[in-house]
Design a protein around this motif. Structure first.
Motif: not given
Length: 289
Positions: A7, A10, A14, A65-66, A69-70, A73, A137
């Motif tokens: 977190r 990320s 961002e 990062y990708e 995020k997955s 989520n 997204k």
């Protein structure tokens, strides 16, 4: 490496700055910088590079990062699912809609709120392409879009087929219907999607089928703007009938197309094989009713 570190990373990715990321996370800058340093040491990879005051992700940083995020989520979905099982329907339901499909929402939102008062809504407007990307997204859970659309990765519920009508300034004509060949003599302003094929191509294909070359004087991605131009007498436009329910029609009149089959179809879509909230499931059911 743990969820908290993901977190933190990320947020840094961002925001592009430790300062902004720390403010967003409600923490001091030094501990956040230390967390980033610890992560890089653990992975033995440089994750960010400094470009002036901004931080840019390295190739390894972009991959992390990708993936982060997955994972985040999935964690958020897990927490939501567990809470819903225990507490029932509540929370925020995020819905996107094309402007020409907004007429499907007001009555359903009103009834849904009466039945589930603990659910609130976050609405987003955009074209079909933008809304599809927002679903991917995970920025929204549901979207009302118009076909055609690449349906890979989406589940859908098709909505009723919608006939196009000609919209002209009030008093422009006393005709009730009009033929495709007559449309070719009218200066037309058409709705044109900026990405993928859309309503514009549907209209042009029908003109081509009749061997007619229309006079297109304007292409625009905003139905409200098109209607304003028609009201001002710049030209006429062709839009799906249901679109008009979402806009004031003062100063405008509609004429049916008698010999054409210019139709459009909308759909409610959501991500396939991904968890969606109980609120989203119940809202989908309002379209089935």
């Amino acid at each position: 490496m743990d969820i908290k570190q993901l977190r933190y990373f990320s947020a840094i990715a961002e925001e592009g700055q430790i300062t902004r990321a720390a403010k967003r996370l409600h923490m001091a800058q030094p501990p956040l910088s230390q967390q980033l340093k610890s992560l890089e040491q653990e992975l033995e990879v440089c994750l960010v590079e400094r470009n002036g005051k901004e931080l840019e992700l390295t190739q390894g940083g972009r991959v992390l990062y990708e993936k982060a995020k997955s994972i985040l989520n999935q964690m958020d979905e897990l927490v939501t699912e567990i809470k819903e099982v225990d507490e029932g329907l509540k929370g925020v339901l995020s819905i996107g809609s094309i402007k020409t499909g907004f007429s499907y929402l007001p009555d359903r939102l009103k009834v849904f709120r009466q039945k589930y008062p603990k659910v609130t809504f976050r609405l987003r407007e955009g074209d079909t392409f933008t809304l599809a990307q927002s679903l991917i997204k995970r920025e929204i859970e549901l979207a009302i879009v118009r076909y055609p659309l690449q349906m890979n990765g989406f589940s859908s519920l098709s909505l009723p087929e919608d006939e196009f009508v000609l919209i002209v300034p009030q008093g422009w004509s006393d005709q009730i219907t009009i033929k495709i060949t007559e449309l070719a003599e009218i200066p037309l302003m058409l709705l044109h999607r900026t990405n993928w094929i859309g309503l514009y191509e549907v209209v042009i294909e029908e003109f081509n089928r009749h061997g007619v070359n229309p006079e297109i004087i304007c292409e625009c991605g905003d139905a409200a703007m098109l209607l304003s131009l028609v009201r001002a007498g710049v030209g006429a436009t062709l839009l799906p009938q249901s679109t008009l329910e979402a806009f004031p029609m003062n100063g405008l009149q509609t004429i049916s197309i008698e010999d054409g089959t210019i139709n459009s179809q909308s759909a409610l879509i959501w991500l396939k094989e991904r968890y969606i909230s109980k609120s989203a499931v119940q809202f989908i059911d309002t379209f089935k009713d």
